[in-house]
Enzyme design. Structure first.
Site, short mmCIF file in Angstrom:
data_model
loop_
_atom_site.label_atom_id
_atom_site.label_comp_id
_atom_site.label_asym_id
_atom_site.label_seq_id
_atom_site.Cartn_x
_atom_site.Cartn_y
_atom_site.Cartn_z
N SER A 101 0.82 -1.21 0.00
CA SER A 101 0.00 0.00 0.00
C SER A 101 0.86 1.26 0.00
O SER A 101 1.59 1.52 -0.94
CB SER A 101 -0.95 -0.04 1.20
OG SER A 101 -1.91 0.97 1.13
N ASP A 242 -2.72 6.08 -3.34
CA ASP A 242 -1.59 5.42 -2.69
C ASP A 242 -1.09 4.29 -3.60
O ASP A 242 -1.57 4.12 -4.72
CB ASP A 242 -1.97 4.91 -1.29
CG ASP A 242 -3.10 3.88 -1.32
OD1 ASP A 242 -3.83 3.81 -2.32
OD2 ASP A 242 -3.25 3.14 -0.33
N ASP A 244 -1.33 1.07 -3.91
CA ASP A 244 -2.20 0.06 -4.50
C ASP A 244 -3.56 0.63 -4.88
O ASP A 244 -4.46 -0.11 -5.26
CB ASP A 244 -2.36 -1.14 -3.56
CG ASP A 244 -3.08 -0.80 -2.26
OD1 ASP A 244 -3.11 0.38 -1.89
OD2 ASP A 244 -3.60 -1.73 -1.61
N ASP A 246 -6.15 1.85 -3.33
CA ASP A 246 -7.42 1.56 -2.67
C ASP A 246 -7.94 2.79 -1.91
O ASP A 246 -8.99 2.73 -1.28
CB ASP A 246 -7.34 0.34 -1.75
CG ASP A 246 -6.38 0.51 -0.58
OD1 ASP A 246 -5.63 1.51 -0.56
OD2 ASP A 246 -6.37 -0.37 0.30
#
Length: 449
Positions: A101, A242, A244, A246
């Site tokens: 992340s 960010d 990843d 999400d």
């Protein structure tokens, strides 16, 4: 007590336990064994972010899965929410994401979604942990490690992009100037193609991952970067993801950062006006600002607080049948659209609200009065229960007594790092910082690394 899984999967420095080859292989084998209820050879979908370690971690976990009797397909570099969506759409036994992340490139992680597209509940993660430790004790280490992950099927990325477009139908950005910071992460593989078909002027930044520049002075961990770029270009709105993708944070035309609290406010108002806000309720977390609660109350919208972590927000949302929830950090949950937080989806929803309202982002949240808030991170040797330390608890209690009715105190451990987080909110900035430092110092003296 979980030993491997934090609030967002397993996370560590790549190559070091629990992200060493042997443990990663055991994770794959354990997952395969736990998923045998889905058939003799359950199939999982795998995705990853852009870290240089993601490729070899994907290869090793696939080796463990396959040796454990599971089949693996790969979507390659793709966002975390894309894997959740694809797992549900295709009925895979599970979805696995190799990502840390917002963490720096040296770290990596393993996130697991069930076949329903939701993050695994704690009790399931505990069962998998037990199985991992049994695998580590009994399993024979392979003679050599896989170095090549499964072949990538690019059709999965196309399917996810089609889903995003369908989720916000008819969106046109004509006349808008938008800055997108892709954090040199997973969004870099999707955002350019996705936004190319929406019109408007799109300025893309940090879309050239090299394995080591993910989140480096860019992305949702550094929202001031996109804010400055938005102001410099005289753009209408900035969006930053960010690693990843999400979650997403925003910037208005004046270069001011707009966080998840503000996004929940404007989304709640829009959904209430369209009679989509079930129970006139929003689920936030203990970290959300008191100002959000006050603004929602003025619109007769109730705010519930869950523990920090989007999985806990979602669990509370499902218990109360809430239609909107999220975190200050930019995880926003729209359960009528997706099973998990999705930064790209959030960006499209917010842009759609801006277009339909005819108002700027700043105008939509102009009445949000944010209480002064500070978060002090304290690095700790271990995460022992704070209740064991009288000095720490006495200092917290003293702050709560003094701030009663005019502030909040939240002290918790990070779910992904060896940190204690001290959050103080108060009308007086001086009192806020005083209490935050006193509590932080008490924690340092007892548990500091």
């Amino acid at each position: 007590m979980r030993k491997l899984f934090g609030t967002d999967g397993i996370r560590a420095v790549a190559g070091e336990a629990p992200l060493d080859h042997k443990t990663i292989y055991a994770v794959g084998a354990a997952l395969a064994h736990q998923l045998k209820t889905h058939g003799d050879r359950p199939t999982l979908i795998l995705g990853m972010d852009t870290r240089e370690s993601s490729t070899w971690i994907a290869a090793v976990i696939a080796q463990g899965l396959q040796d454990g009797g599971a089949a693996v397909v790969s979507a390659g570099v793709i966002t975390t929410p894309a894997v959740a969506y694809l797992a549900r759409k295709h009925g895979f036994a599970a979805g696995i994401v190799i990502s840390a992340s917002h963490n720096p490139w040296q770290d990596n992680g393993i996130k697991v979604f069930g076949g329903d597209g939701y993050k695994l509940p704690d009790e399931t993660e505990l069962r998998i942990e037990d199985e991992i430790f049994r695998q580590l004790e009994s399993a024979t280490t392979p003679a050599e490690w896989n170095t090549e992950p499964p072949a990538v099927d690019l059709q999965y990325r196309t399917e996810y992009e089609d889903f995003l477009r369908a989720a916000v139908p008819g969106l046109s950005l004509d006349g808008l100037h938008v800055v997108l910071d892709c954090a040199n992460g997973a969004a870099s593989a999707i955002a350019p193609e996705l936004f190319a078909h929406l019109g408007g002027t799109i300025h893309l930044t940090h879309t050239s991952p090299d394995g080591r520049n993910i989140n480096a002075n860019c992305g949702a961990l550094h929202p001031s970067i996109v804010a400055a770029e938005t102001a410099s270009l005289k753009a209408d709105i900035g969006v930053t993801f960010d690693g990843d993708a999400d979650r997403a944070l925003f910037a208005d035309a004046e270069g001011r950062v707009v966080n998840g609290d503000a996004i929940m406010l404007l989304a709640a108002r829009d959904m209430k006006a369209r009679e989509l806000l079930a129970g006139n309720m929003v689920v936030a977390t203990t970290m959300s600002n008191m100002g959000l609660e006050a603004a929602l109350r003025r619109d007769e919208i109730k705010m519930l607080r869950a523990a920090v972590g989007d999985k806990y927000v979602l669990e509370m949302m499902r218990r109360h049948d809430a239609a909107l929830g999220g975190e200050q950090s930019g995880h926003i949950l729209f359960p009528h659209l997706a099973t998990t937080g999705d930064g790209l989806l959030t960006a499209l929803v917010v842009l759609d609200i801006v277009r339909r309202s005819g108002m700027s982002l700043a105008e939509l949240i102009a009445d949000l009065k944010v209480f002064p808030q500070v978060i002090v991170n304290v690095r700790v040797k271990e995460k022992k229960p704070l209740e064991q330390f009288v000095t720490v608890m006495d200092t917290i209690s003293a702050a709560e007594r003094e701030l009663d009715g005019n502030g909040r105190v939240v002290v918790r451990y990070s779910g992904t790092e060896a940190l204690a987080r001290v959050m103080i909110e108060a009308e007086s900035e001086e009192r806020m910082r005083h209490h935050a430092e006193r509590i932080a110092e008490a924690i340092r003296s007892e548990l500091g690394a």
